[in-house]
Design a protein around this motif. Sequence first.
Motif, PDB file in Angstrom:
ATOM      1  N   GLU A  56       0.828  -1.209   0.000  1.00  0.00           N
ATOM      2  CA  GLU A  56       0.000   0.000   0.000  1.00  0.00           C
ATOM      3  C   GLU A  56       0.867   1.266   0.000  1.00  0.00           C
ATOM      4  O   GLU A  56       0.653   2.189  -0.790  1.00  0.00           O
ATOM      5  N   HIS A  57       1.868   1.299   0.879  1.00  0.00           N
ATOM      6  CA  HIS A  57       2.696   2.513   0.969  1.00  0.00           C
ATOM      7  C   HIS A  57       3.623   2.666  -0.243  1.00  0.00           C
ATOM      8  O   HIS A  57       3.942   3.790  -0.634  1.00  0.00           O
ATOM      9  N   ALA A  58       4.044   1.537  -0.826  1.00  0.00           N
ATOM     10  CA  ALA A  58       4.904   1.631  -2.016  1.00  0.00           C
ATOM     11  C   ALA A  58       4.111   2.158  -3.201  1.00  0.00           C
ATOM     12  O   ALA A  58       4.631   2.927  -4.019  1.00  0.00           O
ATOM     13  N   ARG A  59       2.875   1.742  -3.282  1.00  0.00           N
ATOM     14  CA  ARG A  59       2.043   2.158  -4.419  1.00  0.00           C
ATOM     15  C   ARG A  59       1.479   3.559  -4.207  1.00  0.00           C
ATOM     16  O   ARG A  59       1.327   4.318  -5.161  1.00  0.00           O
ATOM     17  N   HIS A  60       1.162   3.860  -2.972  1.00  0.00           N
ATOM     18  CA  HIS A  60       0.582   5.176  -2.659  1.00  0.00           C
ATOM     19  C   HIS A  60       1.339   5.792  -1.490  1.00  0.00           C
ATOM     20  O   HIS A  60       0.824   5.861  -0.374  1.00  0.00           O
ATOM     21  N   PRO A  61       2.552   6.222  -1.750  1.00  0.00           N
ATOM     22  CA  PRO A  61       3.373   6.737  -0.647  1.00  0.00           C
ATOM     23  C   PRO A  61       2.782   8.006  -0.023  1.00  0.00           C
ATOM     24  O   PRO A  61       2.278   8.877  -0.731  1.00  0.00           O
ATOM     25  N   ARG A  62       2.851   8.071   1.288  1.00  0.00           N
ATOM     26  CA  ARG A  62       2.404   9.266   1.996  1.00  0.00           C
ATOM     27  C   ARG A  62       3.571  10.246   2.104  1.00  0.00           C
ATOM     28  O   ARG A  62       4.722   9.833   2.239  1.00  0.00           O
ATOM     29  N   ASN A  63       3.229  11.501   2.090  1.00  0.00           N
ATOM     30  CA  ASN A  63       4.225  12.557   2.343  1.00  0.00           C
ATOM     31  C   ASN A  63       5.373  12.558   1.334  1.00  0.00           C
ATOM     32  O   ASN A  63       6.507  12.886   1.672  1.00  0.00           O
ATOM     33  N   TYR A  64       5.089  12.165   0.095  1.00  0.00           N
ATOM     34  CA  TYR A  64       6.132  12.211  -0.944  1.00  0.00           C
ATOM     35  C   TYR A  64       6.200  13.631  -1.484  1.00  0.00           C
ATOM     36  O   TYR A  64       5.195  14.207  -1.878  1.00  0.00           O
TER      37      TYR A  64
END
Lengths: 122, 281
Positions: free
Chosen positions: A11-19
Motif C-alpha cells: 500500500e505505501h509503495a504504491r501510494h506513498p504518503r508525504n512524498y
Amino acid sequence: MSAPYSDVIREHARHPRNYGALAAPDIRHEDVNPLCGDRVRIEVALARDGTVAEARFQGDLCAIAKASASVLTELIRWRTPGDVTEDELFEALHADIPPARRKCVQLPLEVLQAGIRRRATR
Amino acid sequence: MFVSDDGSIFGSVTIGGCIDARVIEEAAASAEPHVVHFQLGDEDAWEIGLTCGGGVDVLVERLSDAAFDVYETAKKELDAGRSVAIATTLKGPNAGERRIVDAAAVQSGDDVYVEVLRPPVTLYVVGAGEVAIPLVAFAKTLGFRTVVIDNRPRFATRERFPDADELRVGIVSEIAGELRYGPTTPVVLVAHDYKVEGPVLQRVLAEDVPYVGLLGSRRRGPAILQLLREDGVAEEQLARVRVPIGLDLGGQSAAEIALSIVAEVVAVMHGRSGAALSARS
C-alpha cells in the motif's frame, strides 16, 4: 508478521504518503545505498516545541524502502524527530523482512538520524 | 570545408575527398567568391574507384568578417538549442553574402544556398552501468552530447565516463524533471532498475523527444509499461517506448548491446527502420 511484501508495504509503495518537498525544512538530508542505488532525501519542519510538524521524502526507492520512508514520515509526526526507533519502524511495516533487505528499511531512518545530527552540529 | 592560408583543412566537401583536392586548389587560386562546377564523368569516376559519377557545384570564397559574424550569431542560436538557417548568395555582386533566414521561407536554388544547422543531439543516458560506458563512447564519436544520470556516485564517475559531457548524480527522478527535452534529445534508459525507470518514463513520455528506449527483456518491459498504465499513462505514449531496446544485431556483450542501441537511435532520428541497405530494393 507476514511475507516481505506485506499489505502495508504494498500500500505505501504504491501510494506513498508525504512524498515531495517542503518549502523551508529545518532538517534536510539525503543519502544513497551505494550498491543498490536506493537514494532518499528526508525533510522535516519542526513546530515551536521541537516536535515534527511536517515531514516529506523524495527519492529513487525500491518498494520496501519507499514504504519504509512513507511509514516513517507518518510515525514521526508530532513527536521529536529522533524518537522513532528501528524496531518500531520494522513493526509498523508488518513484514518479515529478510536480512538482505533490512538495509532497505533502515536507510530512510538512518538518513533522518544523520540529518538530526547534522542540524545539532550546525 | 575550411582551408586556411597555411593549407590546413577542417571538414570536407565530399566523403571520398576526390573533389576536395581540386577545391583546395581553387581556394588558393582566387580570393573572389565563385561557383565551380566539378563534373565526374563515368570514366573519371571509374578511375578513382567510383562507379556512379555525377556533378557538384561548389562555392569557393574567402571568408569575410561579416561571414564570421553570421556564424557567431548562428552558434549562439545553436548553443541555445534552436535550429538556424544561413542563406548564402551564390551569384552576382553580392556572391558570398550570408544572412540568417527563416528556413521555411527561403529555399536553395541557383542563386542562393540555404544551410539549415540544427543543435547537436543531446543523448540522455539513464543508468551508469556497463552498457552505458561504450554507449557514451559511441555517442561521442557520432558527435552527440551525452548526459549520464545515476543515483550511485561510484558508478557515474569521470573515470568510467571520460567522454561524457555531463555526469549527474542524485535522485534520478528529480534530475529527469530538471532536464530540457526536445526533438534533439533522445533518451536511453539502461538502469535496469524499476525504481528509476517508472518515474523517468513518466516524465519523458510527456515530452516531444524523438526516441525513448528501455533496456529490458520481452517479459520485464511489458511489466514496467503495465505499472505506467496503472498510473494513467496513455497507450499512445506507452507505444513510444522501444523495449527491448536496440536493433537486432545479435550481440551479447556490453559494447555490442550499446552499438545496437546507438544504431537504433540514429535510425529513428533519421526516420529509418535500421534494416540492411543491401536488403532494400
